[in-house]
Design a protein around this motif. Structure first.
Motif, PDB file in Angstrom:
ATOM      1  N   UNK A 141      13.064  65.328  40.458  1.00 58.58           N
ATOM      2  CA  UNK A 141      14.551  64.908  40.821  1.00 58.58           C
ATOM      3  C   UNK A 141      15.416  65.729  39.723  1.00 58.58           C
ATOM      4  N   UNK A 142      14.575  66.640  39.056  1.00 54.90           N
ATOM      5  CA  UNK A 142      15.387  67.575  37.969  1.00 54.90           C
ATOM      6  C   UNK A 142      15.048  66.890  36.570  1.00 54.90           C
ATOM      7  N   UNK A 143      14.807  67.639  35.719  1.00 53.45           N
ATOM      8  CA  UNK A 143      14.359  66.946  34.221  1.00 53.45           C
ATOM      9  C   UNK A 143      15.672  66.672  33.622  1.00 53.45           C
ATOM     10  N   UNK A 144      16.804  67.238  34.047  1.00 54.47           N
ATOM     11  CA  UNK A 144      18.080  67.137  33.317  1.00 54.47           C
ATOM     12  C   UNK A 144      17.855  67.445  31.767  1.00 54.47           C
ATOM     13  N   UNK A 145      16.869  68.167  31.490  1.00 57.86           N
ATOM     14  CA  UNK A 145      16.473  68.451  30.050  1.00 57.86           C
ATOM     15  C   UNK A 145      16.197  67.438  29.317  1.00 57.86           C
ATOM     16  N   UNK A 170      14.740  72.140  41.234  1.00 53.19           N
ATOM     17  CA  UNK A 170      13.535  71.636  41.653  1.00 53.19           C
ATOM     18  C   UNK A 170      12.974  72.788  42.472  1.00 53.19           C
ATOM     19  N   UNK A 171      11.590  73.585  41.985  1.00 52.04           N
ATOM     20  CA  UNK A 171      11.048  74.636  42.593  1.00 52.04           C
ATOM     21  C   UNK A 171       9.763  74.124  43.600  1.00 52.04           C
ATOM     22  N   UNK A 221      21.173  66.580  47.329  1.00 51.63           N
ATOM     23  CA  UNK A 221      22.007  67.722  47.661  1.00 51.63           C
ATOM     24  C   UNK A 221      22.913  68.395  46.534  1.00 51.63           C
ATOM     25  N   UNK A 222      22.676  67.878  45.289  1.00 52.66           N
ATOM     26  CA  UNK A 222      23.470  68.228  44.349  1.00 52.66           C
ATOM     27  C   UNK A 222      22.482  69.057  43.282  1.00 52.66           C
ATOM     28  N   UNK A 223      21.176  69.031  43.693  1.00 51.78           N
ATOM     29  CA  UNK A 223      20.173  69.668  42.668  1.00 51.78           C
ATOM     30  C   UNK A 223      20.133  71.185  43.421  1.00 51.78           C
TER      31      UNK A 223
END
Ligand SMILES: Cc1ncc(C[n+]2csc(CCOP(=O)(O)OP(=O)(O)O)c2C)c(N)n1
Ligand SMILES: Cc1ncc(C[n+]2csc(CCOP(=O)(O)OP(=O)(O)O)c2C)c(N)n1
Ligand code: SF4
Ligand code: SF4
Ligand code: SF4
Ligand code: SF4
Ligand code: SF4
Ligand code: SF4
Ligand SMILES: [Mg+2]
Ligand SMILES: [Mg+2]
Lengths: 249, 179, 70, 353, 249, 353, 70, 179
Positions: D197-201, E45-46, E84-86
């Motif tokens: 979901x993204x690391x957000x650091x 996200x890759x 959608x915001x990533x």
């Protein structure tokens, strides 16, 4: 008393299952007439798609091979490499060719397979009951786009003729329609030229034919002709997109 | 103890599925167990279609109607195909507007409904199937007439409210074919 | 330049495309007839007006029209 | 709550939405296109995602991505379309991602027919894809059960990080039966801390992956999966048994044929022959032990498997019964539904009568 | 003492498995630097392909998802619709994107998916040992085209940038290379622009990067750079093929 | 003829060419890429067709077309690539077309590893695709056997109009052993009068098709296929048995693990425990009866299945043994090769020693 | 405008790309050293000639070069 | 009765596979049964690789060499990994040019070959593996020296004919390391 027009010898006597006024039937005739005109019926092998034309194998009076959904160009490739002196064609809908079968058509074109593809674009999945196709127009309502195709969500309809025309292996690509006798005559010429170029071994050939689906468009057959002329043609311009015989001259 | 296995069969477009659905809905709203199972012929467009409806006050074992207690035959191919399978003592409803022949078996009850004549008499061809339904309800006493009317009233509102009357009339005229 | 047009009426689906493209407007769907498929088939009464253009036949998706030139 | 008449395919879609599914990817195919069509109409109301993909392969890989990103996600298709998803399913099992996959089976092989069948049992329970993996496979027999299992399917998927397949014969997809919508309280499920979901650091990167290039690592991963499958076998087997008391015949059937078997049992009863019906609800994990126990009952003289295929689940029946009683098979394929009468006859033949 | 260049924070400390001098590593750096420059690393996200870059998930310092061969655009579509915001990107080779994954990339472009694709075109299947790719040049020898790719049999190399540029949903398509510091700078600008357009939600973006495969080309890394410049670029011209931000101005 | 040292993958390709295969379509994947590479180099010499396709799906559909056109044709791949061919294989079975499909198995699930494994047994023998169908599946254990079975594979395919799968573990693909090329005279096979080669106006059109929209027709077609499969079961079962005399342990294994099992048997022999090895060569049709007979021998106390997987063929062993003796399993997955030592230990455990 | 360049020599693959792009040609592969990966790593002796252009670092596929400006 | 299970292990590029192939070919041409099975490490490029060769005058049961009778260790990781698995009474050939340590086990025979020094002495680094092979042949007496020479002569013809001599010399110098 001279016969001006009768059913082509390259069509069997089977009754077609298409809905009343569906132009799939007209396109069948043009292909059949071409096989007779070029005298290649006995050496032709057709590849039927999965789509409303799935039963095409019952209608064409030549050897026929029913392919899996989208894979007709691969099947045709297999046949043509085994029998390089035969005339091989695929007959495919827009779901078949432009959705699930995208890779197969692009690569048949890239390899310059000496086959002819008749691409019947009716902007919808006919056989399965009117779902959205990659060629559905923006705003057009379908059972899976009940509020109309949205550009934001699905982009604009894909123009396969234009896309395939970027490929060197494609020898001839034209888009036509069959909504009037004049268009039919033009479509016939395009199909004939495509088969001729195939037989000359010059590369991949495709004729995209804009076609109606009165049933799933929710129109009478005659209304469907008008809608096609007025709404579909602007999105899918009729034109020759590639013709390597022109360059040669 | 009711355990009715009803088969409704005819051409696409004759309202076969709708008769079945109406029966199932009505059965359900009368508190019975119901199931509805459509079956489309091999032809993908047009051709013959049928649906089986089971209405029972006990658990429904199988939704598949192979030996119907009641058959509603809307066209000749349907009568030809399914007449032999009707249970002994069952009932066959024949759409006599387009079925020229009579039921051949002696061990079933036969009811003839000129559904299209009834419908054209009412002035709306689309209610022909309601005439068949009316006959069915009268003959089997399986469901209450009022249940159907209530359903129709719910279904047709606003600009379509006038259709309730038409349908009701078709039901009645169909029922009148049962002696 | 008169033509003779025959329809295999039992196979007609009553789609009306032939009606639509006939330049002399002589084809009509015969509502008095229902064929075995349940359709009102196309027909022509004023055959003498036919110009044998074969538009109807070329347009018929079901290939049931034959056109002859007399 | 009041009962409502629901068509199987639409009930599947509605039940998924009620179970918190907010993401659907699929490609049309008969006889399940009502599922994507229902989703197209109703998913937007929930703020969820409906996307018609370019193919079944794309659909399962979109599911792969969406599941990795933490969504409750599903896809549906019918037999040939499910064949195309096999590589993707194998990847999801390898990467341990939850999802629900619905197969509304039609007749095969190949293009076959659009009529209902059960020819994809092997594919569903043995893995049509590559490698050692399992799905949880649930096979309801009524629309109410479809609805009830749908919530469970999503929960099981999340609990075990495993794809769950709903294996429906086309009949269940097309038929209508009354449904009572009950509200199941949300289960207590582990958080998806593994999602991309993204690391957000704030944490080390998460990786979704099925590649273990070192054979020892790959073997360890397989043993880890085996452990998980064992836990599922211990805890998640579901089946039902009807009329086992004094049964001479034990029918085994899943989905719609279980109802045919019960109808056949009723016919046999009229002739004084007692017959019970064993119905696996989870066809993986398969209720081997329960089946053997039922078959072992003294009264039982023969086990008869009923399928809408030429005989697939019968392999599992043999494994379960393990020779304690003779096992036979009756079925039809390609969209033909075996009649209770012929099922009853098969049972009589098995009894030598 | 000021640092002029150091390893990007968006790359992990893992040692890369690429062959000596393989430019996959340079392209990784440019993507990584872009994620830092645009400050999107934490929300990125890759999606890694199957190909030599299969282990990209170990190298990028953000969440990563390993896709099946060719399906990265579908995986990315799934991710992007959930989040959608990533910032979502795929990193794909020419076998992955232009052969088995043709349908997925074409349709991601058609839908105008708000993702960025880094397309590493090295005219060969690197990972599996140098087989022919759809981008292999005519005459180029590979393990499955031991006598060189023949136009008659396989057609000419497919130009994906040109092909995808025919699609309305594509917002930005450019072809670059990384054979010189100047090219690297240009490639970096292209990649940055693509990610920016993604974040603005304008549509699908792709940067095709011509890359070397010294191992399978049978050259030293430096020879490979020259071969790319002299032989590959003429077949794959460097250019911006689509940029909808230009039209808007 | 003199023996030559051949690598498994190259031997497969050479044997195919010698068996008259004149058409190859495939897509690279480790550990089988030497097959297409060999074909690329040598097929042209025979005037045959080598084509690298855009994907495994395209490859199997090219095979579908070429086979329909009457060619002796093959494709090869490894596990994930074989998953992608499942729809196509189902179509070929439906349309009854001959072809040879080689799967050089690697570890799974998903991308797994490129090391040798046997995790695709279910997929091969149960049909990873949709519908009721079977392939003939042959599993050689030495390179010489690979070569010998290849000719047979093509002949069986043509004789029964059925795809034949050569199921190799990656080890067989990579290893080298001496090969003696023997010339098998061409079999007496039926002509391909059904092929779509163009009517030349001399016969009614031929149609290659797997669609039977009418369920009765589809069921009839399935019953017809069933009949064919029964004939294959009657005539084409192949297996080998080693050291059955007085065996207390019966190992069952196919492919390379059968050789591990024999090594384990030798170790056990050193400890005074007799062990035999039952090796199915055709894994479909499976030698159920022969296996049951072997297991029924009085001396046998336990049956131990050895696989490079977490346990797949063991299902068939259970079905075959049908409870006459206890069945257990030993294996490793993901590219790890179980050692003869641990196999021997598993046998001792099964004996309770 | 002098620069200081450091290499993580244990990770160098000796590909020579840095050597190729250095405008002042001061980088060379040190054949006297074999690193743990078996390669002769890149190195610089005449560091004072470095102009800190960072070409080498930007080109290094393995990101093992750091360039500072003194 | 010969049943030799030989494991050859080292870095990619050290000629590990070639040693194995030469052994297998030679065994075959001497009429024995042989098998050759490569195994590449998890690293896809570089890294360690090994191959197992079985040479036997009876049927070869398993081609997988887990407990070698002979180990040719071309680098330290290989020696570390496989030394414990060598059969009691077996032989370990150590490439002492790059393996600093000695064999630790007392129940096996150890032979040290400075393969790279030998090769550089001959003036061609690519013959280092031949030195190992020479030691192997001398120590095991499994194969005839002439067989190898004959193979080399077949392999290197024309402009490469001079390589026969170099390889022969490497074989001999390797053999000389066996006492
Ligand atoms: C693998 C697979 N996916 C989906 C289907 C279902 N299906 C049958 S036809 C069709 C689409 C038909 O649309 P199109 O190709 O446009 O042809 P049309 O019917 O409009 O002529 C689909 C999705 C199928 N049979 N197989
Ligand atoms: C379904 C499937 N087919 C084939 C493969 C084998 N395979 C792995 S990578 C690859 C091609 C790699 O080439 P490319 O995409 O150009 O990447 P490169 O290695 O050149 O960077 C192939 C065919 C696979 N893993 N999965
Ligand atoms: S559904 Fe549409 S495309 Fe199909 S036959 Fe009917 S009108 Fe034609
Ligand atoms: S041939 Fe021409 S004029 Fe005659 S009926 Fe047909 S369309 Fe009309
Ligand atoms: S076009 Fe053909 S099918 Fe249509 S109405 Fe005319 S004759 Fe009938
Ligand atoms: S094989 Fe080619 S693309 Fe792959 S890492 Fe090596 S040089 Fe790079
Ligand atoms: S920074 Fe520039 S001048 Fe200095 S070593 Fe690197 S490339 Fe050469
Ligand atoms: S570019 Fe990097 S890896 Fe290559 S030689 Fe220079 S420092 Fe070493
Ligand atoms: Mg269409
Ligand atoms: Mg590449």
């Amino acid at each position: 008393m001279a016969i001006v027009y009768e059913k082509s010898k390259a069509l069997t006597d089977a009754e077609m299952h298409y809905c009343p006024g569906c132009t799939h039937g007209i396109i069948h005739k043009l292909v059949a007439e071409t096989l007779v005109d070029l005298d290649v019926l006995g050496k032709s092998i057709g590849v039927a798609p999965v789509g409303c034309a799935v039963f095409a194998y019952d209608y064409f009076n030549c050897d026929m091979h029913e392919a899996a959904h989208g894979r007709a160009p691969a099947v045709a490739t297999g046949i043509k490499h085994v029998l390089p002196d035969r005339t091989v064609f695929t007959y495919q809908g827009d779901g078949d060719l432009a959705a699930i079968g995208t890779a197969e058509i692009v690569h048949a074109a890239m390899r310059g397979e000496k086959i002819t593809t008749i691409f019947v674009n009716n902007a919808v999945y006919g056989m399965t009951g009117g779902q959205m196709a990659p060629t559905t127009l923006v705003g057009q309502k379908t059972t899976t786009a009940p509020f109309g195709r949205s550009f934001e969500h699905y982009g604009a309809p894909i123009r396969m003729a234009e896309l395939l025309a970027t490929i060197d292996g494609a020898a001839y690509i034209e888009r036509v329609t069959v909504t009037t006798p004049a268009h039919i005559a033009k479509a016939k010429r395009a199909i004939k030229k495509a088969f001729q170029i195939q037989d000359e071994g010059l590369g991949f050939t495709m004729v995209e034919v804009l076609s109606t689906c009165p049933t799933n468009w929710g129109m009478t057959p005659v209304e469907a002709l008008s809608w096609l002329n007025e709404t579909m043609i602007p999105a899918f311009p009729l034109s020759v997109f590639r013709d390597i015989t022109k360059k040669e001259k | 103890m009711a355990y009715n296995e009803i088969l409704i069969s005819g051409f696409g477009g004759q309202g076969v599925m709708a008769i079945g659905l109406t029966l199932a809905e009505a059965g359900m709203s009368e508190g019975m167990n119901v199931s509805w199972l459509p079956s489309y012929g091999p032809e993908m467009r047009g051709g013959t279609a049928n649906c089986g409806v089971v209405i029972a006050d006990s658990e429904i074992i199988s939704p598949i109607v192979l030996e119907p207690s009641e058959l509603i035959a809307m066209n000749l191919p349907s009568l030809d195909k399914f007449e032999p399978h009707v249970k002994k003592g069952g009932t066959i409803f024949v759409n006599e507007s387009i079925i020229q022949r009579k039921v051949q078996r002696g061990d079933v009850r036969a009811i003839y409904v000129p559904s299209m004549e009834i419908a054209s008499g009412i002035g709306n061809m689309r209610v022909a199937n309601m005439a068949m339904l009316g006959a069915f309800i009268k003959a089997t006493q399986l469901l209450k007439y009022d249940t159907i009317i209530a359903m129709l009233t719910q279904l047709f509102t606003g600009s379509k409210a006038h259709l309730v009357g038409l349908n009701e009339e078709a039901l009645e005229r169909g029922a009148a074919c049962v002696d | 330049m008169a033509g003779n047009v025959t329809f295999r009426q039992d196979r007609c689906k009553g789609c009306g495309l032939c009606v639509h493209v006939c330049p002399v407007k002589i084809i009509f769907l015969d509502e008095t007839v229902t064929n075995r498929k349940g359709y009102h088939p196309a027909t022509i009464v004023e055959m003498d007006r036919c110009i044998a253009c074969a538009n109807c036949a070329r347009m018929c998706p079901d290939s049931i029209i034959t056109v002859e030139r007399l | 709550m009041a009962k409502e008449l629901w068509k199987g395919n639409e009930a599947v879609a509605e039940a998924a939405i009620r179970a918190g599914c907010r993401c659907y990817f699929g490609y049309p195919i008969t006889p399940q296109s009502e599922i994507p069509e229902y989703m197209a109409l109703h998913m937007a109301d929930t703020g969820g995602v409906f996307l018609q993909s370019e193919s079944e392969i794309a659909a399962i890989n979109m599911v792969y991505g969406a599941s990795g990103a933490g969504a409750r996600v599903m896809t549906s298709s019918s037999s040939p379309g499910i064949s195309l998803k096999q590589e993707g399913i194998s990847y999801m099992c390898g990467a341990e991602l939850p999802a629900v996959i619905v197969n509304v089976m039609r007749g095969g092989p190949g293009l076959g027919t659009i009529q209902p069948a059960q020819g994809d049992y092997f594919q569903a329970t043995r893995g049509g894809g590559n490698g050692d993996y399992r799905l949880i496979v649930l096979a309801p027999a009524t629309i109410q059960e479809v609805v009830d299992l749908m919530q469970e399917a999503f929960d099981l998927a999340d609990q075990y990080r495993i794809p769950v397949m709903m294996l429906l014969d086309g009949m269940i997809g097309q038929m209508m039966e009354p449904v009572e919508w009950t509200h199941t309280p949300a289960s207590d499920l582990p958080g998806k801390t593994w999602a991309t979901t993204g690391t957000e650091g704030k944490r080390p990167p998460n990786i979704i992956n099925s590649l273990f290039i070192d054979p020892d690592a790959c073997n360890r991963h397989n043993q880890h999966l085996e452990e998980k499958y064992k836990k599922i076998i211990e805890n998640e087997i579901k089946y039902s048994i009807n009329d086992l008391v004094d049964a001479e015949i034990l029918f085994v059937a899943y989905g719609t044929p279980s109802r045919l078997a019960r109808a056949a049992a009723r016919l046999l009863g009229e002739e004084g022959i007692k017959a019970g019906v064993f119905r696996p609800i989870s066809v993986w994990p398969y209720p081997y032990d329960a089946l053997r126990e039922a078959a072992s009952q003294d009264s039982v003289q023969a086990v008869v498997t009923v399928e809408m295929s030429t005989g697939q689940m019968v392999d599992d029946v043999r494994i379960g019964v393990n020779g304690v009683k003779p096992v036979s098979f009756i079925g039809q394929a390609g969209g033909v539904i075996p009649s209770p009468r012929e099922v009853a006859d098969a049972a009589k033949k098995a009894l030598g009568r």
